[in-house]
Design a protein around this motif. Structure first.
Motif, PDB file in Angstrom:
ATOM      1  N   LYS A  40       0.667  -1.357  -0.124  1.00  0.00           N
ATOM      2  CA  LYS A  40      -0.073  -0.018  -0.048  1.00  0.00           C
ATOM      3  C   LYS A  40       0.832   1.272   0.037  1.00  0.00           C
ATOM      4  O   LYS A  40       0.494   2.107  -0.522  1.00  0.00           O
ATOM      5  N   LEU A  41       1.839   1.324   0.730  1.00  0.00           N
ATOM      6  CA  LEU A  41       2.850   2.398   0.749  1.00  0.00           C
ATOM      7  C   LEU A  41       3.522   2.585  -0.411  1.00  0.00           C
ATOM      8  O   LEU A  41       3.784   3.712  -0.883  1.00  0.00           O
ATOM      9  N   GLY A  42       3.934   1.307  -1.055  1.00  0.00           N
ATOM     10  CA  GLY A  42       4.403   1.628  -2.362  1.00  0.00           C
ATOM     11  C   GLY A  42       3.263   2.294  -3.397  1.00  0.00           C
ATOM     12  O   GLY A  42       4.054   2.975  -4.181  1.00  0.00           O
ATOM     13  N   ILE A  43       2.374   1.719  -3.387  1.00  0.00           N
ATOM     14  CA  ILE A  43       1.493   2.379  -4.440  1.00  0.00           C
ATOM     15  C   ILE A  43       1.270   3.745  -3.970  1.00  0.00           C
ATOM     16  O   ILE A  43       1.087   4.623  -5.104  1.00  0.00           O
ATOM     17  N   GLU A  44       1.076   4.072  -2.899  1.00  0.00           N
ATOM     18  CA  GLU A  44       0.877   5.586  -2.251  1.00  0.00           C
ATOM     19  C   GLU A  44       2.062   6.601  -3.299  1.00  0.00           C
ATOM     20  O   GLU A  44       1.885   7.624  -3.443  1.00  0.00           O
ATOM     21  N   GLY A  74      -3.088 -10.217  -7.853  1.00  0.00           N
ATOM     22  CA  GLY A  74      -1.315  -9.923  -8.020  1.00  0.00           C
ATOM     23  C   GLY A  74      -1.011  -9.891  -9.243  1.00  0.00           C
ATOM     24  O   GLY A  74      -0.007  -8.833  -9.401  1.00  0.00           O
ATOM     25  N   ASN A  75      -1.376 -10.705 -10.235  1.00  0.00           N
ATOM     26  CA  ASN A  75      -0.865 -10.503 -11.408  1.00  0.00           C
ATOM     27  C   ASN A  75      -1.042  -9.018 -12.067  1.00  0.00           C
ATOM     28  O   ASN A  75      -0.278  -8.597 -12.724  1.00  0.00           O
ATOM     29  N   SER A  76      -2.378  -8.556 -11.773  1.00  0.00           N
ATOM     30  CA  SER A  76      -2.645  -7.612 -12.581  1.00  0.00           C
ATOM     31  C   SER A  76      -1.840  -6.116 -11.806  1.00  0.00           C
ATOM     32  O   SER A  76      -1.616  -5.149 -12.433  1.00  0.00           O
ATOM     33  N   ILE A  77      -1.772  -6.405 -10.694  1.00  0.00           N
ATOM     34  CA  ILE A  77      -0.815  -5.349  -9.955  1.00  0.00           C
ATOM     35  C   ILE A  77       0.621  -5.390 -10.417  1.00  0.00           C
ATOM     36  O   ILE A  77       1.363  -4.242 -10.647  1.00  0.00           O
ATOM     37  N   GLU A  89      -5.092   3.910 -11.472  1.00  0.00           N
ATOM     38  CA  GLU A  89      -5.408   2.647 -12.231  1.00  0.00           C
ATOM     39  C   GLU A  89      -5.422   1.320 -11.183  1.00  0.00           C
ATOM     40  O   GLU A  89      -5.975   0.129 -11.558  1.00  0.00           O
ATOM     41  N   VAL A  90      -4.713   1.194  -9.995  1.00  0.00           N
ATOM     42  CA  VAL A  90      -4.407   0.048  -9.273  1.00  0.00           C
ATOM     43  C   VAL A  90      -5.237   0.166  -8.167  1.00  0.00           C
ATOM     44  O   VAL A  90      -5.424  -0.913  -7.472  1.00  0.00           O
ATOM     45  N   LYS A  91      -5.722   1.332  -7.683  1.00  0.00           N
ATOM     46  CA  LYS A  91      -6.385   1.338  -6.232  1.00  0.00           C
ATOM     47  C   LYS A  91      -7.341   0.255  -6.119  1.00  0.00           C
ATOM     48  O   LYS A  91      -7.383  -0.320  -5.196  1.00  0.00           O
ATOM     49  N   GLU A  92      -8.243   0.302  -6.945  1.00  0.00           N
ATOM     50  CA  GLU A  92      -9.417  -1.036  -6.679  1.00  0.00           C
ATOM     51  C   GLU A  92      -9.043  -2.243  -6.946  1.00  0.00           C
ATOM     52  O   GLU A  92      -9.545  -2.919  -6.065  1.00  0.00           O
ATOM     53  N   ILE A  93      -7.857  -2.460  -7.779  1.00  0.00           N
ATOM     54  CA  ILE A  93      -7.512  -3.694  -7.613  1.00  0.00           C
ATOM     55  C   ILE A  93      -6.746  -4.126  -6.555  1.00  0.00           C
ATOM     56  O   ILE A  93      -6.832  -5.294  -5.959  1.00  0.00           O
ATOM     57  N   LYS A  95      -7.165  -2.909  -3.458  1.00  0.00           N
ATOM     58  CA  LYS A  95      -8.629  -3.210  -2.470  1.00  0.00           C
ATOM     59  C   LYS A  95      -9.282  -4.604  -2.443  1.00  0.00           C
ATOM     60  O   LYS A  95      -9.155  -5.263  -1.689  1.00  0.00           O
ATOM     61  N   ALA A  96      -9.343  -5.125  -3.890  1.00  0.00           N
ATOM     62  CA  ALA A  96     -10.017  -6.385  -3.774  1.00  0.00           C
ATOM     63  C   ALA A  96      -8.654  -7.424  -3.428  1.00  0.00           C
ATOM     64  O   ALA A  96      -9.067  -8.264  -2.868  1.00  0.00           O
ATOM     65  N   PHE A  97      -7.693  -7.179  -3.965  1.00  0.00           N
ATOM     66  CA  PHE A  97      -6.431  -8.145  -3.632  1.00  0.00           C
ATOM     67  C   PHE A  97      -6.410  -8.232  -2.005  1.00  0.00           C
ATOM     68  O   PHE A  97      -6.384  -9.203  -1.284  1.00  0.00           O
ATOM     69  N   LYS A  98      -6.377  -6.918  -1.441  1.00  0.00           N
ATOM     70  CA  LYS A  98      -6.295  -6.847   0.134  1.00  0.00           C
ATOM     71  C   LYS A  98      -7.412  -7.727   0.840  1.00  0.00           C
ATOM     72  O   LYS A  98      -7.220  -8.282   1.583  1.00  0.00           O
ATOM     73  N   VAL A  99      -8.503  -7.598   0.220  1.00  0.00           N
ATOM     74  CA  VAL A  99      -9.821  -8.132   0.861  1.00  0.00           C
ATOM     75  C   VAL A  99      -9.627  -9.663   0.736  1.00  0.00           C
ATOM     76  O   VAL A  99      -9.750 -10.508   1.783  1.00  0.00           O
ATOM     77  N   HIS A 100      -9.418 -10.190  -0.433  1.00  0.00           N
ATOM     78  CA  HIS A 100      -9.174 -11.620  -0.302  1.00  0.00           C
ATOM     79  C   HIS A 100      -7.930 -12.148   0.270  1.00  0.00           C
ATOM     80  O   HIS A 100      -8.110 -13.291   0.940  1.00  0.00           O
ATOM     81  N   VAL A 101      -6.906 -11.547   0.399  1.00  0.00           N
ATOM     82  CA  VAL A 101      -5.550 -11.946   1.500  1.00  0.00           C
ATOM     83  C   VAL A 101      -6.139 -11.982   2.971  1.00  0.00           C
ATOM     84  O   VAL A 101      -6.093 -12.861   3.651  1.00  0.00           O
ATOM     85  N   LYS A 102      -6.793 -10.933   3.138  1.00  0.00           N
ATOM     86  CA  LYS A 102      -7.317 -10.655   4.779  1.00  0.00           C
ATOM     87  C   LYS A 102      -8.402 -11.704   4.890  1.00  0.00           C
ATOM     88  O   LYS A 102      -8.481 -12.194   6.019  1.00  0.00           O
ATOM     89  N   ASN A 103      -9.327 -11.902   3.967  1.00  0.00           N
ATOM     90  CA  ASN A 103     -10.215 -12.956   4.249  1.00  0.00           C
ATOM     91  C   ASN A 103      -9.724 -14.243   4.638  1.00  0.00           C
ATOM     92  O   ASN A 103     -10.162 -14.996   5.356  1.00  0.00           O
ATOM     93  N   ALA A 104      -8.737 -14.744   3.661  1.00  0.00           N
ATOM     94  CA  ALA A 104      -8.041 -15.972   3.885  1.00  0.00           C
ATOM     95  C   ALA A 104      -7.216 -16.072   4.993  1.00  0.00           C
ATOM     96  O   ALA A 104      -7.257 -16.916   5.649  1.00  0.00           O
ATOM     97  N   THR A 105      -6.535 -14.991   5.456  1.00  0.00           N
ATOM     98  CA  THR A 105      -5.737 -15.073   6.621  1.00  0.00           C
ATOM     99  C   THR A 105      -6.852 -15.221   8.007  1.00  0.00           C
ATOM    100  O   THR A 105      -6.339 -15.858   8.740  1.00  0.00           O
ATOM    101  N   LYS A 106      -7.727 -14.343   7.845  1.00  0.00           N
ATOM    102  CA  LYS A 106      -8.777 -14.494   8.991  1.00  0.00           C
ATOM    103  C   LYS A 106      -9.125 -15.889   9.053  1.00  0.00           C
ATOM    104  O   LYS A 106      -9.511 -16.586  10.127  1.00  0.00           O
ATOM    105  N   GLU A 107      -9.776 -16.537   7.994  1.00  0.00           N
ATOM    106  CA  GLU A 107     -10.173 -17.937   8.205  1.00  0.00           C
ATOM    107  C   GLU A 107      -9.164 -18.914   8.366  1.00  0.00           C
ATOM    108  O   GLU A 107      -9.409 -19.880   9.318  1.00  0.00           O
ATOM    109  N   LEU A 108      -7.784 -18.686   7.937  1.00  0.00           N
ATOM    110  CA  LEU A 108      -6.902 -19.703   8.377  1.00  0.00           C
ATOM    111  C   LEU A 108      -6.644 -19.557   9.825  1.00  0.00           C
ATOM    112  O   LEU A 108      -6.365 -20.726  10.599  1.00  0.00           O
ATOM    113  N   LYS A 109      -6.491 -18.424  10.362  1.00  0.00           N
ATOM    114  CA  LYS A 109      -6.406 -18.209  11.996  1.00  0.00           C
ATOM    115  C   LYS A 109      -7.359 -18.853  12.797  1.00  0.00           C
ATOM    116  O   LYS A 109      -7.144 -19.364  13.779  1.00  0.00           O
ATOM    117  N   LYS A 110      -8.730 -18.608  12.225  1.00  0.00           N
ATOM    118  CA  LYS A 110      -9.778 -19.324  12.919  1.00  0.00           C
ATOM    119  C   LYS A 110      -9.799 -20.897  12.774  1.00  0.00           C
ATOM    120  O   LYS A 110      -9.779 -21.522  13.603  1.00  0.00           O
TER     121      LYS A 110
END
Length: 120
Positions: A40-44, A74-77, A89-93, A95-110
């Protein structure tokens, strides 16, 4: 049943060794949020090289964990970073990337009771 990940490749790689899989998942959960923040910092900052570095570092994990949507985003990024695209151009991509990674991480932790191990 897992909604956001598929560990088939990971179990195959580690020959069904549950302890190694658990260690891998713990490491991924520790590092994922750090990598997302750095991306995110790199994009900003329009630091395309840094974004590329962090996406390439995360891609193998996404592949092993079967986080297919995140892998594709990730490939699109990466394409954006390679052509030094504009931030908008990449902000929305991302956001979606972050949601998928966070959802998977949350589910794995659980599913694998990783939260306790992260605090130790």
């Amino acid at each position: 049943m897992a909604l956001y990940y598929n560990l088939g490749s990971l179990y195959e790689k580690y020959h069904n060794d549950a302890n190694l899989v658990q260690d891998y998942l713990t490491d991924f959960c520790k590092e994922a949020s750090k990598m997302l923040k750095k991306m995110k910092l790199g994009i900003e900052d329009k630091d395309h090289a840094a974004v590329r570095k962090w996406v390439l570092r995360m891609q193998p994990n996404l592949e092993f964990l079967g986080i297919d949507e995140g892998f594709e985003e990730g490939n699109s990024i990466l394409e954006w970073a390679d052509r030094s695209g504009k931030k908008k151009e990449v902000k929305e991509i991302f956001k979606a990337f972050k949601v998928h990674v966070k959802n998977a991480t949350k589910e794995l932790k659980k599913d694998f009771v990783i939260a306790k191990k992260l605090r130790e």
